[in-house]
Design an enzyme around this catalytic site. Structure first.
Site, PDB file in Angstrom:
ATOM      1  N   ASP A 414      57.239  99.151  35.598  1.00 20.37           N
ATOM      2  CA  ASP A 414      58.205  99.180  34.495  1.00 20.37           C
ATOM      3  C   ASP A 414      58.200  97.843  33.738  1.00 20.37           C
ATOM      4  OD1 ASP A 414      60.380  99.672  32.884  1.00 20.37           O
ATOM      5  OD2 ASP A 414      61.682 100.376  34.506  1.00 20.37           O
ATOM      6  N   ASP A 479      65.136 105.961  28.517  1.00 24.56           N
ATOM      7  CA  ASP A 479      65.678 106.639  29.693  1.00 24.56           C
ATOM      8  C   ASP A 479      66.426 107.912  29.319  1.00 24.56           C
ATOM      9  OD1 ASP A 479      64.704 104.400  30.826  1.00 24.56           O
ATOM     10  OD2 ASP A 479      66.552 103.817  31.836  1.00 24.56           O
TER      11      ASP A 479
HETATM   12  C1  GLA Z   1      64.252 101.512  33.543  1.00 25.17           C
HETATM   13  C2  GLA Z   1      63.445 102.784  33.740  1.00 25.17           C
HETATM   14  C3  GLA Z   1      64.217 103.732  34.626  1.00 25.17           C
HETATM   15  C4  GLA Z   1      64.525 103.048  35.949  1.00 25.17           C
HETATM   16  C5  GLA Z   1      65.280 101.752  35.692  1.00 25.17           C
HETATM   17  C6  GLA Z   1      65.459 100.927  36.950  1.00 25.17           C
HETATM   18  O1  GLA Z   1      65.430 101.747  32.838  1.00 25.17           O
HETATM   19  O2  GLA Z   1      63.151 103.377  32.516  1.00 25.17           O
HETATM   20  O3  GLA Z   1      63.481 104.918  34.844  1.00 25.17           O
HETATM   21  O4  GLA Z   1      63.332 102.803  36.632  1.00 25.17           O
HETATM   22  O5  GLA Z   1      64.576 100.933  34.770  1.00 25.17           O
HETATM   23  O6  GLA Z   1      66.168  99.747  36.693  1.00 25.17           O
END
Ligand code: GLA
Length: 686
Positions: A414, A479
């Site tokens: 990420d 998200d």
């Molecule tokens: C980001 C990602 C999520 C999750 C969070 C964890 O927002 O897009 O899917 O992994 O980080 O902090």
């Protein structure tokens, strides 16, 4: 630059849908007095706009969704609401309203960013479109939308994306006003919009005779450990056999295939399962070679939507146990993935440490493997993860080796804080951190599925699967959460994603080995980025559309809920073998919309057996008939498999044959879906 910024945490939380039906805000109450006493004008930005659901960001009073002054095509407004497609604002009128008016348009902050186009509608609670704007483009002058509200009970203000995709759908209601009836005593109030809570009828359970499920093809690298549990159902004890397994692999009588394939090549393995009622055979193709992972999209569980930062060793092990106990593993759900929150600094040698809640990672992984499942972890190329835990910055190769030594099978990587340390220009900046980890994973002695998470920046679908990154899937968006707006934004709108320089739909970039990822599933009981554990805010029909669309889109199916709290409807949604088979189809063709009207869509994709999966969706606010003719499927027709004349139709959710016809019409419920298989299958199963 896409709208998702490096530190997206503050940006990507989509507005929570409050559980209560109607909430009066302070300003709203004050205003109620002013309006009834002196004038009849209600400024809608003074209602509780936090009850608006939208695809990204938060609704803002008197500002655009990006936090600037409201500006449509150069005209500035002092008052109004900045929101983001798909935006739904429900207002109860109490019979007190006479007239609605608002200037509408795309906010100027989207103008240089390849924004989508949008349409603004005023809809009655019964689903009738009372007024709508033309399709609005960034840079265009505002349009004045107005409509009489006499006799109208409630209204829904909707802004939907028409073309152009997910990002920069920054839209404004400028000077939005409701004029009250003379002498009106009640005030309009904002409320939560909920489509009907009616539960669609779908098939449940499995035949007692044996059946094999899951992918028909699995990939691996020669010389690296292989683990594949054949997913199967049937009453009583099941016994498995396999013929023609490649050298180096063996299978136990419970259908667990392990070992290391000795040589590169394709192997057609005849697998069979039997119980006291019968037997079932299928061919499983095992492809051994370099870069052959992820022949079908990943299916499993991810801790993020279930527990957020509150996951632990115990919860992860429990998820693995539940995966098997609930029968999900028997349908092909295979990965148990720990998301953010497990890292805890480094020791003197730079070795990553775990928090007390996770303790010995190898112990967790051994537990997951002992259940015949694979295990995934999460990290970031930056110094910290999105949740502030230790990232892999300056320790990429070391971390990859550690993961392999622990037995990791999957990595979600990420972007998070990497934006603060990124170097390089243009695409190089985005490719660099993923190439570094991709190469480090390939150099380990394990096959590790590489899942990119950087929200679609720099059109990741164009390069995420290629050398030197070799990613297996990539997030295409911010998200998700458990609102209809988020499902529409990440799911329906994704295919229309357009940059100034391209016209190729995103779906064309999906293929065996490389998948577009619209994010984790939002069904069941989870925290879904919107607070503590709660049942999903999607209505049953919205949940059905969500799973239908993800399967049509060959999307990763990572369950994001507490597996100990699955109710019957959620279980039936997640375990319908005919629906899952579409997601896992070996051709790997992501569906495209073949018919798009303002409120209804038909998506289709060809399947390996010569048939087509076809899904009918209703994104509107009233039940609507949707018709598909086989000629409509022309954009996805495969050479040699044209569908003409009468064709067999099967309803996949109901698992029922519907006879043969030249077209099909269904009345699709509000935010609901119908999923069909059309054509005569030419499969090899017995
Ligand atoms: C980001 C990602 C999520 C999750 C969070 C964890 O927002 O897009 O899917 O992994 O980080 O902090």
């Amino acid at each position: 630059m896409p709208q998702i910024q490096p530190d997206r945490r503050t940006f990507t939380k989509i507005i929570a849908v409050a559980a209560s039906a109607v909430v009066l805000g302070g300003r709203e109450t004050l205003f109620a007095r002013a309006a009834t006493a002196k004038n009849r004008v209600v400024h809608l930005e003074n209602l509780n706009i936090q009850l608006i659901t939208q695809g990204w960001g938060k609704p803002h009073r008197d500002q655009s969704v990006g936090g600037n002054g409201i500006n449509i095509g150069g005209r500035k407004f002092k008052r109004g609401i900045g929101t983001h497609v798909e935006s739904v604002f429900y207002i109860r009128l109490h019979g007190a309203a006479e007239h609605f008016s608002s200037w509408v348009g795309m906010d100027e902050e989207a103008a240089n960013n390849g924004a989508c186009t949008a349409q603004f509608s005023v809809i009655s609670a019964a689903g009738k479109v009372l007024a709508e704007s033309p399709v609005m483009r960034a840079g265009e002058k505002p349009y004045h939308l107005q409509v009489s509200l006499r006799g109208v009970k409630d209204i829904i203000l909707v802004v939907q994306s028409v073309a152009g995709g997910i990002n920069w759908g920054h839209v404004d209601w400028a000077d939005p006003i409701i004029t009250l009836r003379p002498g009106a005593t009640e005030m309009p109030v904002a409320a939560v919009y909920r489509a009907s809570m009616e539960v669609p009828t779908i098939a449940s359970g499995d035949p007692e005779t044996p059946e094999i499920h899951g992918p028909r093809v699995a990939g691996c690298t020669p010389g690296k450990p292989f683990l594949f549990q054949i997913p199967a159902t049937g009453q009583g004890e099941l016994t498995f056999t396999a013929e023609n397994l490649p050298a180096g692999l063996h299978m136990d009588q419970h259908g667990l295939i392990t070992g290391k394939v000795a040589h590169a090549g394709e192997h057609m393995v005849k697998i069979a399962v039997k119980n006291h009622l019968g037997h079932f055979t299928r061919t499983l193709k095992i492809i051994a070679g370099e870069h052959k992972l992820a022949r079908t999209p990943q299916m499993g569980w991810n801790s993020w939507n279930a527990y957020g930062m509150n996951n632990s060793a115990a919860r992860t092990k429990a998820a693995a146990d539940a995966m098997v106990r609930t029968g999900l593993a028997a349908k092909g759900f295979q990965y148990i993935n720990i998301d953010d929150g497990w890292q805890n600094g480094r020791d003197a040698n730079g070795q990553i440490k775990t928090t007390a809640k996770f303790g010995n990672m190898k112990d967790i992984i051994d537990h997951v493997h002992s259940r015949g499942l694979r295990f995934g972890l999460y990290s970031s190329p930056g110094p910290t993860t999105c949740g502030g835990h230790t990232g892999s910055y300056h320790h990429v190769r070391q971390d990859a080796q550690t993961y392999a030594a622990w037995g990791v099978d999957f990595l979600k990587y990420d972007w998070c804080s990497y934006g603060n340390v990124a170097t390089g220009k243009g695409r190089e900046k985005y490719v660099k951190p993923y190439a570094e980890m991709g190469q480090a994973l390939i150099k380990t002695d394990r096959d590790i599925f590489f899942s990119l998470c950087q929200y679609g920046m720099d059109h990741v679908w164009k390069w995420g699967g290629e050398a030197p990154v070799f990613g297996n899937s990539w997030r295409i968006c911010g998200d998700i959460n458990d609102s209809w707006g988020a499902v529409v934004n990440n799911g329906f709108n994704a295919d229309a994603y357009v940059s100034p320089h391209r016209h190729i739909p995103i779906s064309h970039y999906a293929k065996p080995g490389n998948w577009n990822d619209p994010d984790i599933l939002v069904v069941g009981v989870g925290s879904f980025e919107t607070g503590g554990p709660h049942p999903t805010n999607l209505t049953p029909n919205e949940q059905l559309s969500h799973i239908t669309l993800w399967c049509m889109a060959a999307a990763p199916l990572l369950i994001g809920c507490n597996l100990d709290k699955l109710d019957k409807f959620t279980t039936d949604l997640l375990t319908n073998t005919e629906v899952l088979a579409v997601d896992q189809d070996e051709l790997g063709r992501q569906a495209m919309p073949v018919l798009k009207k303002v409120w209804t869509q038909v998506w289709a994709r060809p399947l390996y057996d010569g048939t087509y999966a076809v899904a009918l969706f209703n994104l509107g606010f009233t039940p609507t008939p949707v018709t598909v003719k086989w000629s409509d499927l022309a954009p996805v027709m495969e050479h040699g498999h044209a569908l003409t004349g009468r064709q067999p139709i099967r309803d996949l959710w109901k698992r029922k044959d519907l006879g043969a016809a030249t077209e099909y019409t269904a009345v699709v419920p509000v935010h609901g879906a119908v999923m069909l298989k059309v054509g005569k299958p030419a499969g090899d199963e017995q």
